[in-house]
Design a protein around this motif. Structure first.
Motif, PDB file in Angstrom:
ATOM      1  N   VAL A 187      -2.665 -14.184  -3.832  1.00 55.85           N
ATOM      2  CA  VAL A 187      -3.660 -14.259  -4.897  1.00 55.85           C
ATOM      3  C   VAL A 187      -4.684 -13.147  -4.710  1.00 55.85           C
ATOM      4  O   VAL A 187      -4.329 -11.976  -4.760  1.00 55.85           O
ATOM      5  CB  VAL A 187      -4.315 -15.652  -4.976  1.00 55.85           C
ATOM      6  N   SER A 188      -5.956 -13.476  -4.476  1.00 59.12           N
ATOM      7  CA  SER A 188      -6.980 -12.434  -4.433  1.00 59.12           C
ATOM      8  C   SER A 188      -6.901 -11.582  -3.182  1.00 59.12           C
ATOM      9  O   SER A 188      -7.349 -10.439  -3.172  1.00 59.12           O
ATOM     10  CB  SER A 188      -8.377 -13.056  -4.533  1.00 59.12           C
ATOM     11  N   GLU A 189      -6.330 -12.129  -2.124  1.00 60.84           N
ATOM     12  CA  GLU A 189      -6.289 -11.369  -0.873  1.00 60.84           C
ATOM     13  C   GLU A 189      -4.903 -10.820  -0.609  1.00 60.84           C
ATOM     14  O   GLU A 189      -3.918 -11.203  -1.239  1.00 60.84           O
ATOM     15  CB  GLU A 189      -6.703 -12.257   0.294  1.00 60.84           C
ATOM     16  N   LEU A 190      -4.849  -9.909   0.341  1.00 57.12           N
ATOM     17  CA  LEU A 190      -3.585  -9.364   0.811  1.00 57.12           C
ATOM     18  C   LEU A 190      -3.440  -9.736   2.274  1.00 57.12           C
ATOM     19  O   LEU A 190      -4.305  -9.417   3.081  1.00 57.12           O
ATOM     20  CB  LEU A 190      -3.567  -7.843   0.636  1.00 57.12           C
ATOM     21  N   ASP A 191      -2.378 -10.454   2.611  1.00 59.50           N
ATOM     22  CA  ASP A 191      -2.115 -10.809   4.010  1.00 59.50           C
ATOM     23  C   ASP A 191      -1.408  -9.638   4.667  1.00 59.50           C
ATOM     24  O   ASP A 191      -0.214  -9.411   4.450  1.00 59.50           O
ATOM     25  CB  ASP A 191      -1.240 -12.067   4.089  1.00 59.50           C
ATOM     26  N   LEU A 192      -2.146  -8.872   5.464  1.00 55.80           N
ATOM     27  CA  LEU A 192      -1.636  -7.635   6.039  1.00 55.80           C
ATOM     28  C   LEU A 192      -1.527  -7.738   7.551  1.00 55.80           C
ATOM     29  O   LEU A 192      -2.322  -8.421   8.201  1.00 55.80           O
ATOM     30  CB  LEU A 192      -2.550  -6.463   5.672  1.00 55.80           C
ATOM     31  N   MET A 220      -1.520   2.624   0.361  1.00 49.93           N
ATOM     32  CA  MET A 220      -0.947   1.281   0.336  1.00 49.93           C
ATOM     33  C   MET A 220      -0.044   1.161  -0.883  1.00 49.93           C
ATOM     34  O   MET A 220      -0.454   1.466  -2.004  1.00 49.93           O
ATOM     35  CB  MET A 220      -2.039   0.208   0.265  1.00 49.93           C
ATOM     36  N   ALA A 221       1.186   0.728  -0.661  1.00 53.43           N
ATOM     37  CA  ALA A 221       2.118   0.449  -1.750  1.00 53.43           C
ATOM     38  C   ALA A 221       2.143  -1.052  -1.994  1.00 53.43           C
ATOM     39  O   ALA A 221       2.363  -1.836  -1.062  1.00 53.43           O
ATOM     40  CB  ALA A 221       3.516   0.952  -1.398  1.00 53.43           C
ATOM     41  N   VAL A 222       1.909  -1.466  -3.243  1.00 54.84           N
ATOM     42  CA  VAL A 222       1.911  -2.885  -3.600  1.00 54.84           C
ATOM     43  C   VAL A 222       3.046  -3.136  -4.587  1.00 54.84           C
ATOM     44  O   VAL A 222       3.059  -2.571  -5.690  1.00 54.84           O
ATOM     45  CB  VAL A 222       0.566  -3.318  -4.206  1.00 54.84           C
ATOM     46  N   ASP A 223       3.988  -3.959  -4.201  1.00 55.30           N
ATOM     47  CA  ASP A 223       5.147  -4.305  -5.023  1.00 55.30           C
ATOM     48  C   ASP A 223       4.864  -5.622  -5.742  1.00 55.30           C
ATOM     49  O   ASP A 223       5.000  -6.705  -5.162  1.00 55.30           O
ATOM     50  CB  ASP A 223       6.391  -4.425  -4.137  1.00 55.30           C
ATOM     51  N   PHE A 224       4.450  -5.547  -7.013  1.00 52.35           N
ATOM     52  CA  PHE A 224       4.086  -6.744  -7.752  1.00 52.35           C
ATOM     53  C   PHE A 224       5.309  -7.564  -8.161  1.00 52.35           C
ATOM     54  O   PHE A 224       5.192  -8.767  -8.415  1.00 52.35           O
ATOM     55  CB  PHE A 224       3.253  -6.368  -8.976  1.00 52.35           C
ATOM     56  N   ASP A 225       6.471  -6.937  -8.232  1.00 50.88           N
ATOM     57  CA  ASP A 225       7.689  -7.684  -8.580  1.00 50.88           C
ATOM     58  C   ASP A 225       8.056  -8.679  -7.485  1.00 50.88           C
ATOM     59  O   ASP A 225       8.500  -9.798  -7.764  1.00 50.88           O
ATOM     60  CB  ASP A 225       8.859  -6.716  -8.808  1.00 50.88           C
ATOM     61  N   ASN A 226       7.897  -8.263  -6.248  1.00 49.12           N
ATOM     62  CA  ASN A 226       8.298  -9.098  -5.112  1.00 49.12           C
ATOM     63  C   ASN A 226       7.120  -9.717  -4.368  1.00 49.12           C
ATOM     64  O   ASN A 226       7.307 -10.456  -3.400  1.00 49.12           O
ATOM     65  CB  ASN A 226       9.136  -8.271  -4.135  1.00 49.12           C
ATOM     66  N   GLY A 227       5.892  -9.400  -4.793  1.00 48.21           N
ATOM     67  CA  GLY A 227       4.714  -9.969  -4.149  1.00 48.21           C
ATOM     68  C   GLY A 227       4.502  -9.493  -2.731  1.00 48.21           C
ATOM     69  O   GLY A 227       4.059 -10.262  -1.869  1.00 48.21           O
ATOM     70  N   THR A 228       4.818  -8.228  -2.466  1.00 44.07           N
ATOM     71  CA  THR A 228       4.723  -7.713  -1.104  1.00 44.07           C
ATOM     72  C   THR A 228       3.939  -6.403  -1.051  1.00 44.07           C
ATOM     73  O   THR A 228       3.710  -5.744  -2.063  1.00 44.07           O
ATOM     74  CB  THR A 228       6.128  -7.450  -0.519  1.00 44.07           C
ATOM     75  N   VAL A 229       3.525  -6.079   0.156  1.00 43.84           N
ATOM     76  CA  VAL A 229       3.011  -4.747   0.482  1.00 43.84           C
ATOM     77  C   VAL A 229       4.058  -4.136   1.412  1.00 43.84           C
ATOM     78  O   VAL A 229       4.035  -4.368   2.624  1.00 43.84           O
ATOM     79  CB  VAL A 229       1.636  -4.821   1.172  1.00 43.84           C
ATOM     80  N   PRO A 230       5.021  -3.395   0.879  1.00 46.53           N
ATOM     81  CA  PRO A 230       6.122  -2.911   1.713  1.00 46.53           C
ATOM     82  C   PRO A 230       5.704  -1.913   2.777  1.00 46.53           C
ATOM     83  O   PRO A 230       6.309  -1.869   3.851  1.00 46.53           O
ATOM     84  CB  PRO A 230       7.082  -2.275   0.705  1.00 46.53           C
ATOM     85  N   ASP A 231       4.679  -1.105   2.489  1.00 45.79           N
ATOM     86  CA  ASP A 231       4.226  -0.170   3.511  1.00 45.79           C
ATOM     87  C   ASP A 231       2.831   0.349   3.199  1.00 45.79           C
ATOM     88  O   ASP A 231       2.381   0.365   2.052  1.00 45.79           O
ATOM     89  CB  ASP A 231       5.203   1.007   3.665  1.00 45.79           C
ATOM     90  N   TYR A 279       1.218  -0.475   8.403  1.00 44.21           N
ATOM     91  CA  TYR A 279       1.062  -1.906   8.151  1.00 44.21           C
ATOM     92  C   TYR A 279       1.888  -2.324   6.939  1.00 44.21           C
ATOM     93  O   TYR A 279       2.338  -1.497   6.132  1.00 44.21           O
ATOM     94  CB  TYR A 279      -0.416  -2.252   7.941  1.00 44.21           C
ATOM     95  N   SER A 280       2.072  -3.614   6.785  1.00 45.23           N
ATOM     96  CA  SER A 280       2.767  -4.187   5.638  1.00 45.23           C
ATOM     97  C   SER A 280       2.256  -5.612   5.446  1.00 45.23           C
ATOM     98  O   SER A 280       1.466  -6.111   6.259  1.00 45.23           O
ATOM     99  CB  SER A 280       4.284  -4.172   5.847  1.00 45.23           C
ATOM    100  N   GLY A 281       2.716  -6.292   4.385  1.00 46.57           N
ATOM    101  CA  GLY A 281       2.223  -7.649   4.184  1.00 46.57           C
ATOM    102  C   GLY A 281       2.665  -8.262   2.875  1.00 46.57           C
ATOM    103  O   GLY A 281       3.617  -7.819   2.227  1.00 46.57           O
ATOM    104  N   LEU A 282       1.927  -9.316   2.460  1.00 48.12           N
ATOM    105  CA  LEU A 282       2.234 -10.088   1.271  1.00 48.12           C
ATOM    106  C   LEU A 282       1.011 -10.210   0.383  1.00 48.12           C
ATOM    107  O   LEU A 282      -0.129 -10.137   0.854  1.00 48.12           O
ATOM    108  CB  LEU A 282       2.714 -11.500   1.654  1.00 48.12           C
ATOM    109  N   ILE A 283       1.250 -10.426  -0.925  1.00 50.65           N
ATOM    110  CA  ILE A 283       0.162 -10.717  -1.855  1.00 50.65           C
ATOM    111  C   ILE A 283      -0.112 -12.216  -1.810  1.00 50.65           C
ATOM    112  O   ILE A 283       0.804 -13.022  -1.955  1.00 50.65           O
ATOM    113  CB  ILE A 283       0.535 -10.307  -3.292  1.00 50.65           C
TER     114      ILE A 283
END
Length: 370
Positions: free
Chosen positions: A314-319, A281-292, A308-312
């Motif tokens: 807060v505590s959860e990841l919307d995937l 899982m790649a987490v992009d903290f600059d943009n608040g996303t999970v790009p892939d 899969y991909s998604g957004l940060i």
């Protein structure tokens, strides 16, 4: 006006309920019927991210299960048809001290103790046959008819029976598993009872030894399981408590893309045993996303794959699963995940199934670390 009054009444009830008891933890998994009942008999259906309180009695229905991240980072998982009373769960995040007492009334639970026990606080689990004192552990309790079955996967416990005798199980003890009857009879063994849905490596008995004399080893790391009821985000790792306000600050301070990969997992498949599990899982903290992100593993029928991909959030990841397959067949699925340990750990669950044949499926849990 007639529409406003019910809203005001509902808000007052929620406010009173929140003031009546302090939060004990958060729901990180709720599948099927998961209900919380407070001391005034008010019920609410629990969903992921919902708070559980110190006055809650939690029940799971048929083919249902739940998992909770407690205030001190402890983890509790409830199996189907279970009933748990949170009698007390207090934790001071400033002093990192607290105490906890829960009571299993029906069904089964699995638990990993958190900071309370790590820092020497009192933590006990009440059962119909006695109270379990925890010595820093990963353990499981199952109630079947009038019998209580106990398994200690890591650490140790002391069970004080109703006759005041103490039964110790786990590390540095003779046995890690036991069955206690309603009359107080105790049967200890090195073999886990069949009621525990866990794949355990055992040495086959020889003709000169009894089952209770066999050697058995159990590990929660990289366990391959064949029953969805154990596909929970658990490992022997002790998690640290994190609140949302703290996480917001942590997320704001992180920069760049962090790549996480599986450090621990449990997988269940309709085709049996699973091999070659991989998850990234790649987490992009600059943009608040999970790009892939990707999941892949093999079973007897072929290779499962999901992107899969998604957004940060807060505590959860919307995937969301963007593509999934099983061999040459299209599949679908969903993923739930949350941050722990100052964003250094991601735990979660996933489900995959063929689109045209949902009976062909796989599910599991994972722990990801950078």
């Amino acid at each position: 006006m007639k529409h406003i009054l019910p809203i005001i009444t509902a808000l007052l009830c929620v406010n009173f309920y929140a003031q009546a008891s302090e939060p004990a933890g958060k729901t990180i998994l709720a599948r099927g019927s998961v209900l919380a009942t407070n001391e005034t008999a008010q019920q609410r259906q629990l969903q992921r991210r919902d708070t559980v309180f110190g006055i809650d009695r939690i029940t799971t229905g048929n083919q249902s299960k739940a998992q909770f991240s407690m205030l001190d980072g402890g983890l509790i998982s409830l199996k189907e048809n279970s009933e748990l009373n949170i009698a007390n769960y207090q934790f001071d995040k400033n002093t990192q001290q607290g105490s906890a007492s829960i009571e299993l009334l029906k069904g089964g639970l699995r638990s990993i103790s958190g900071v309370i026990k790590k820092n020497g606080g009192a933590y006990d689990v009440k059962t119909p046959v006695g109270s379990i004192g925890i010595r820093g552990t990963h353990f499981e309790v199952q109630l079947v008819d009038d019998n209580v079955f106990i398994a200690v996967w890591d650490g140790a416990i002391d069970l004080t029976l109703t006759n005041n005798n103490v039964l110790s199980l786990g590390d540095n003890e003779a046995f890690s598993f036991a069955q206690i009857t309603s009359t107080g009879d105790v049967f200890t063994t090195t073999r886990a009872a069949a009621v525990f849905d866990q794949t355990i490596a055992t040495i086959e008995p020889n003709s000169e030894s009894e089952e209770t004399e066999q050697t058995q080893t159990a590990s929660t790391n990289n366990t391959i399981i064949e029953d969805d009821s154990t596909a929970d985000a658990y490992s022997e790792q002790q998690f640290q408590a994190v609140d949302n306000a703290f996480l917001v600050d942590q997320i704001a301070q992180r920069q760049g893309v962090f790549n996480y990969s599986a450090s621990d997992f449990s997988v269940a498949s309709s085709a049996g045993g699973v091999t070659d599990f991989s998850m990234t899982m790649a987490v992009d903290f600059d943009n608040g996303t999970v790009p892939d992100g990707e999941i892949s593993f093999n079973d007897a029928g072929g290779t499962w794959y999901a992107a899969y991909s998604g957004l940060i959030n807060v505590s959860e990841l919307d995937l969301a699963v963007t593509f999934a397959s099983y061999g040459n067949n299209k599949a679908q699925g969903d993923i739930d995940a949350v941050f722990l340990n100052d964003l250094d750990t991601i735990i979660g669950n996933f489900q995959l199934s063929e689109i045209n044949n949902p009976d062909v499926n796989a599910s599991g849990s994972f722990i990801l670390e950078p």
